[in-house]
Design an enzyme around this catalytic site. Structure first.
Site, PDB file in Angstrom:
ATOM      1  N   HIS A 194       0.829  -1.213   0.000  1.00 32.50           N
ATOM      2  CA  HIS A 194       0.000   0.000   0.000  1.00 32.50           C
ATOM      3  C   HIS A 194       0.861   1.260   0.000  1.00 32.50           C
ATOM      4  O   HIS A 194       0.454   2.299  -0.488  1.00 32.50           O
ATOM      5  CB  HIS A 194      -0.993  -0.019   1.159  1.00 32.50           C
ATOM      6  CG  HIS A 194      -2.124  -0.952   0.887  1.00 32.50           C
ATOM      7  ND1 HIS A 194      -2.144  -2.233   1.338  1.00 32.50           N
ATOM      8  CD2 HIS A 194      -3.239  -0.790   0.134  1.00 32.50           C
ATOM      9  CE1 HIS A 194      -3.239  -2.833   0.904  1.00 32.50           C
ATOM     10  NE2 HIS A 194      -3.927  -1.978   0.171  1.00 32.50           N
ATOM     11  N   ARG A 301     -10.928   3.342  -1.121  1.00 26.84           N
ATOM     12  CA  ARG A 301     -10.360   2.532  -0.029  1.00 26.84           C
ATOM     13  C   ARG A 301     -10.707   3.204   1.298  1.00 26.84           C
ATOM     14  O   ARG A 301      -9.896   3.932   1.876  1.00 26.84           O
ATOM     15  CB  ARG A 301      -8.838   2.433  -0.181  1.00 26.84           C
ATOM     16  CG  ARG A 301      -8.377   1.576  -1.360  1.00 26.84           C
ATOM     17  CD  ARG A 301      -6.868   1.498  -1.383  1.00 26.84           C
ATOM     18  NE  ARG A 301      -6.351   0.433  -2.207  1.00 26.84           N
ATOM     19  CZ  ARG A 301      -5.889   0.582  -3.452  1.00 26.84           C
ATOM     20  NH1 ARG A 301      -5.871   1.764  -4.018  1.00 26.84           N
ATOM     21  NH2 ARG A 301      -5.434  -0.457  -4.126  1.00 26.84           N
ATOM     22  N   ARG A 337     -15.513   0.748  -0.921  1.00 18.40           N
ATOM     23  CA  ARG A 337     -15.142  -0.549  -0.370  1.00 18.40           C
ATOM     24  C   ARG A 337     -15.255  -0.480   1.140  1.00 18.40           C
ATOM     25  O   ARG A 337     -14.756   0.467   1.764  1.00 18.40           O
ATOM     26  CB  ARG A 337     -13.706  -0.888  -0.769  1.00 18.40           C
ATOM     27  CG  ARG A 337     -13.262  -2.180  -0.090  1.00 18.40           C
ATOM     28  CD  ARG A 337     -11.959  -2.667  -0.579  1.00 18.40           C
ATOM     29  NE  ARG A 337     -10.860  -1.866  -0.056  1.00 18.40           N
ATOM     30  CZ  ARG A 337      -9.607  -2.026  -0.431  1.00 18.40           C
ATOM     31  NH1 ARG A 337      -9.323  -2.917  -1.355  1.00 18.40           N
ATOM     32  NH2 ARG A 337      -8.654  -1.295   0.074  1.00 18.40           N
ATOM     33  N   GLU A 435     -10.163 -11.515  -4.537  1.00 13.84           N
ATOM     34  CA  GLU A 435      -8.759 -11.286  -4.188  1.00 13.84           C
ATOM     35  C   GLU A 435      -8.114 -12.535  -3.610  1.00 13.84           C
ATOM     36  O   GLU A 435      -6.916 -12.573  -3.372  1.00 13.84           O
ATOM     37  CB  GLU A 435      -8.589 -10.192  -3.129  1.00 13.84           C
ATOM     38  CG  GLU A 435      -9.581  -9.093  -3.144  1.00 13.84           C
ATOM     39  CD  GLU A 435      -9.191  -7.965  -2.225  1.00 13.84           C
ATOM     40  OE1 GLU A 435      -8.240  -7.258  -2.541  1.00 13.84           O
ATOM     41  OE2 GLU A 435      -9.867  -7.776  -1.191  1.00 13.84           O
ATOM     42  N   ASN A 458      -3.835  -7.131  -6.733  1.00 15.96           N
ATOM     43  CA  ASN A 458      -2.688  -7.047  -5.817  1.00 15.96           C
ATOM     44  C   ASN A 458      -2.730  -8.188  -4.806  1.00 15.96           C
ATOM     45  O   ASN A 458      -1.732  -8.870  -4.570  1.00 15.96           O
ATOM     46  CB  ASN A 458      -2.695  -5.711  -5.063  1.00 15.96           C
ATOM     47  CG  ASN A 458      -2.833  -4.540  -5.999  1.00 15.96           C
ATOM     48  OD1 ASN A 458      -2.428  -4.630  -7.147  1.00 15.96           O
ATOM     49  ND2 ASN A 458      -3.425  -3.451  -5.527  1.00 15.96           N
ATOM     50  N   ASP A 459      -3.895  -8.366  -4.212  1.00 18.55           N
ATOM     51  CA  ASP A 459      -4.011  -9.457  -3.248  1.00 18.55           C
ATOM     52  C   ASP A 459      -4.130 -10.797  -3.952  1.00 18.55           C
ATOM     53  O   ASP A 459      -3.617 -11.808  -3.452  1.00 18.55           O
ATOM     54  CB  ASP A 459      -5.213  -9.225  -2.323  1.00 18.55           C
ATOM     55  CG  ASP A 459      -4.842  -8.283  -1.198  1.00 18.55           C
ATOM     56  OD1 ASP A 459      -3.757  -8.466  -0.619  1.00 18.55           O
ATOM     57  OD2 ASP A 459      -5.608  -7.347  -0.918  1.00 18.55           O
ATOM     58  N   ARG A 469       3.105  -9.069  -0.183  1.00 22.65           N
ATOM     59  CA  ARG A 469       3.279  -7.907  -1.065  1.00 22.65           C
ATOM     60  C   ARG A 469       4.086  -6.780  -0.416  1.00 22.65           C
ATOM     61  O   ARG A 469       4.529  -5.861  -1.113  1.00 22.65           O
ATOM     62  CB  ARG A 469       1.924  -7.402  -1.581  1.00 22.65           C
ATOM     63  CG  ARG A 469       0.959  -7.024  -0.493  1.00 22.65           C
ATOM     64  CD  ARG A 469      -0.459  -6.891  -1.008  1.00 22.65           C
ATOM     65  NE  ARG A 469      -0.758  -5.549  -1.478  1.00 22.65           N
ATOM     66  CZ  ARG A 469      -1.984  -5.070  -1.647  1.00 22.65           C
ATOM     67  NH1 ARG A 469      -3.038  -5.853  -1.417  1.00 22.65           N
ATOM     68  NH2 ARG A 469      -2.184  -3.861  -2.065  1.00 22.65           N
ATOM     69  N   CYS A 506      -9.615  -3.727 -10.221  1.00 19.89           N
ATOM     70  CA  CYS A 506      -9.247  -2.485  -9.528  1.00 19.89           C
ATOM     71  C   CYS A 506      -7.864  -2.558  -8.900  1.00 19.89           C
ATOM     72  O   CYS A 506      -7.430  -1.628  -8.232  1.00 19.89           O
ATOM     73  CB  CYS A 506     -10.295  -2.104  -8.492  1.00 19.89           C
ATOM     74  SG  CYS A 506     -10.424  -3.294  -7.164  1.00 19.89           S
TER      75      CYS A 506
HETATM   76  C1  PEP Z   1      -6.131  -5.321  -4.542  1.00 16.95           C
HETATM   77  O1  PEP Z   1      -5.853  -6.142  -3.654  1.00 16.95           O
HETATM   78  O2  PEP Z   1      -5.805  -5.472  -5.731  1.00 16.95           O
HETATM   79  C2  PEP Z   1      -6.881  -4.093  -4.207  1.00 16.95           C
HETATM   80  C3  PEP Z   1      -7.342  -3.310  -5.138  1.00 16.95           C
HETATM   81  O3  PEP Z   1      -7.027  -3.782  -2.906  1.00 16.95           O
HETATM   82  P1  PEP Z   1      -5.815  -3.236  -2.008  1.00 16.95           P
HETATM   83  O4  PEP Z   1      -4.660  -2.930  -2.912  1.00 16.95           O
HETATM   84  O5  PEP Z   1      -6.294  -2.043  -1.281  1.00 16.95           O
HETATM   85  O6  PEP Z   1      -5.551  -4.399  -1.104  1.00 16.95           O
HETATM   86 MG    MG Z   2      -6.814  -5.955  -1.757  1.00 20.12          MG
END
Ligand code: PEP
Ligand code: MG
Length: 574
Positions: A194, A301, A337, A435, A458-459, A469, A506
């Site tokens: 993040h 977020r 979210r 995710e 991402n997750d 990550r 996203c």
């Molecule tokens: C993701 O996991 O891709 C996502 C958009 O949420 P975050 O990056 O806030 O975990």
């Molecule tokens: Mg995520």
């Protein structure tokens, strides 16, 4: 002497400026030199703040009510002990004298040392006490902030400074939104942490995982941050400097040129409309979203409203924030979210949850475990839905019962609002994030119970490839083109299309222009990304013809050789 460090590119562009070393930006203290004749005054400033905090803590301990749990008194005594420990009360004074630095800087340097010592302790209870050290230091810093007449920090020339830190938390990065630094470099962090995501949202060049930058770079040294390639050049010679100045100008020209397509509808050459939405963290980000030409907010977020503060925002405060975004987007969709707290995003004072926070009580798991907190947010979102086109998105779902429990909570929130006669949008759409690989592999209940899906790549990548990550030691294994990742993404998009449930992406993949055609080829029609990336993605959409994409995209999907997949992708993008 000139040298180069490599890390992961976390924010595009090139920054050239003076290095500004930060010890712990969570405490975001100013760093400046003190004139020799003023050092004793600076020492006094620290002493006054320590005395004030001591008096406050003593007063708090005196006023603990008789029936309060014994831990409360013990906790305050512990904080008093920490405050008076020589490591905090004496050593920073010596640092002010020897380094001629400001009191905040000395205090934080000392705190970092203490925290590092705590990290080495085997006993987990004692190790966790480092949070108490941080809290005590924060109190003293706050007391210094409130001192009148305290000299203003060296914040002048921020635009020409590059922040170099060992680590920055997402909460730290939020504080930087109020600043105008030229660039960021951190030793730790993965590209989809993040912290890196927020650096991108600030739209400034950034590098994470530079390993030794904080140790090797000196305050004030001239540095070049190449956020495109993840390269940090320290003390460049004239030729290198001139080359990067040229590249910087070229990138700027390209950026200016892209602005011309800001209000052009995002339609492919064969006439298919594509939604390009923005990811935001705070209500004020909506301005940048609008400026980028986004036709909606695809990911708000909301947990960022909860960071950098000592209390939780209540229902009314959240309602105001969500309503502001809904109104500002003027009828365009706003996807809020629900809280994704936990893992690397923790509220002040709470320790990172569990031995493995990314797999612990995070996101919807935490919300279902804390129904009161969740209910306040659901009510706030529903109430705000009356003022715009709000959609609610639930993160990190994996189990059918999590979907059912969340929907039951939303029904309960609706019933409560009905009973109070408070208006809300009865048609508000409810979606779930994909995710966790388990979710992508068992989509049935998702498409039956939810109105839309949004893939958090991402997750999804973190959990599919088992790479934390936030850990730069494994960030070289982050690979959006891994066949397993592509399979899960394509399968979700195709299942959504078949079942007529809209699917968006996203995660950071949506904002990566090298992947736009691939995702379009899989059938994706909704992308949500940081506003800074939006026009580059639009440019890809405008020059794509879907009829040319499906077959090559499926070929990449079937390809098991990563090198070959890369070559096929290059061909697709050519
Ligand atoms: C993701 O996991 O891709 C996502 C958009 O949420 P975050 O990056 O806030 O975990
Ligand atoms: Mg995520």
């Amino acid at each position: 002497m000139s040298f180069t460090l490599h890390g992961a590119a976390a924010g595009g562009g090139i920054a050239i400026g003076q290095a500004h070393l930060i010890s712990s930006a969570r405490l975001e203290v100013a760093h400046y030199a003190i004139a020799p004749e003023k050092t004793e005054l600076e020492v006094m400033r620290l002493s006054t703040a320590v005395d004030k905090v001591r008096a406050e803590l003593q007063e708090l301990r005196r006023s603990v009510p008789a029936g309060a749990p014994a831990e409360l008194g013990a906790f305050l005594s512990l904080h008093l002990m920490i405050l008076d420990d020589a490591m905090l009360s004496h050593a920073p004074r010596e640092l002010i004298r020897s380094m001629r630095c400001n009191a905040e800087w000395a205090l934080v340097l000392q705190m970092d040392q203490l925290v590092a010592q705590f990290d080495k302790i085997e006993d987990s209870y004692l190790r966790e006490r480092k949070a108490d050290v941080v809290q005590v230091v924060e109190r003293v810093l706050k007391a210094m902030q409130n001192q009148r007449g305290h000299p203003s920090p060296a914040s002048a020339h921020e635009e020409s400074m590059v922040v170099v830190a060992h680590d920055l938390s997402p909460a730290d990065m939020m504080l930087f939104k109020q600043h105008q630094y030229a660039g960021f470099v951190t030793d730790l962090g993965g590209v989809t942490s993040h912290t890196a995501i927020l650096a991108r949202s600030l739209d400034i060049p950034a590098i994470v995982g530079a390993h030794t930058a904080r140790r090797m770079v000196r305050e004030g040294e001239l540095v070049i941050v190449d956020g495109v390639h993840g390269v940090l050049i320290v003390d460049p010679d004239e030729l290198v400097l001139a080359e990067y100045q040229k590249r910087q100008r070229e990138l700027e020209q390209r950026r200016q040129k892209l602005k011309r397509i800001r209000s052009t509808p995002a339609t492919t050459m064969d006439g298919t409309a594509v939604d390009l939405h923005a990811n935001i963290e705070l209500p004020q980000d909506v301005e940048q979203a609008r400026k980028s030409g986004a036709t909606g907010v695809g990911l708000f977020r909301s947990e960022f409203l909860f960071l950098n503060r000592d209390d939780l925002p209540g229902e009314d405060e959240q309602f105001e924030a969500y309503r502001m975004v809904a109104r500002a987007m003027d009828g365009m969709p706003v996807t809020i979210r629900t809280l994704d707290l936990g893992a690397d995003k923790t509220v002040n004072g709470s320790a990172r949850g569990g031995p493995n926070p990314a797999m612990g009580l995070r996101a919807i798991r935490l919300c279902l475990a804390e129904p009161q907190m969740f209910m306040a947010q659901l009510r706030a979102i529903l109430r705000a839905s009356h003022y715009g086109k709000i959609r609610l998105l639930i993160p990190m779902l994996a189990h059918a019962h999590e979907i059912l429990q969340s929907l039951a909570m939303i029904d309960r929130a609706r019933a409560l609002l009905d009973a109070q006669g408070l208006p809300y949008d009865r048609e508000m759409k409810i979606g779930g994030m994909i995710e966790v690989p388990a979710a992508a592999l068992a989509l049935g209940v998702f498409v039956r119970k939810l109105d839309f899906l949004s893939i958090g790549t991402n997750d999804l990548i973190q959990y599919t490839l088992a790479i934390d990550r936030t850990d730069d030691n494994v960030s070289h294994l982050y690979d959006p083109l891994h066949p397993a990742v592509l399979h899960l993404i394509a399968h979700t998009i195709k299942t959504g299309a078949r079942m007529k449930v809209p699917v968006a992406v996203c995660g950071e993949m949506a904002g990566d222009a090298t992947l736009t055609r691939l995702l379009l080829g899989f059938g994706l029609r909704q992308f949500s990304m940081h506003p800074a990336n939006l026009l580059a993605i639009k440019q890809q959409v405008l020059k794509s013809d879907l009829r040319d994409l499906t077959q090559p995209a499926n070929k990449i999907l079937r390809c098991e050789d990563p090198e070959k997949a890369k070559r096929l992708l290059e061909k697709l993008n050519a």
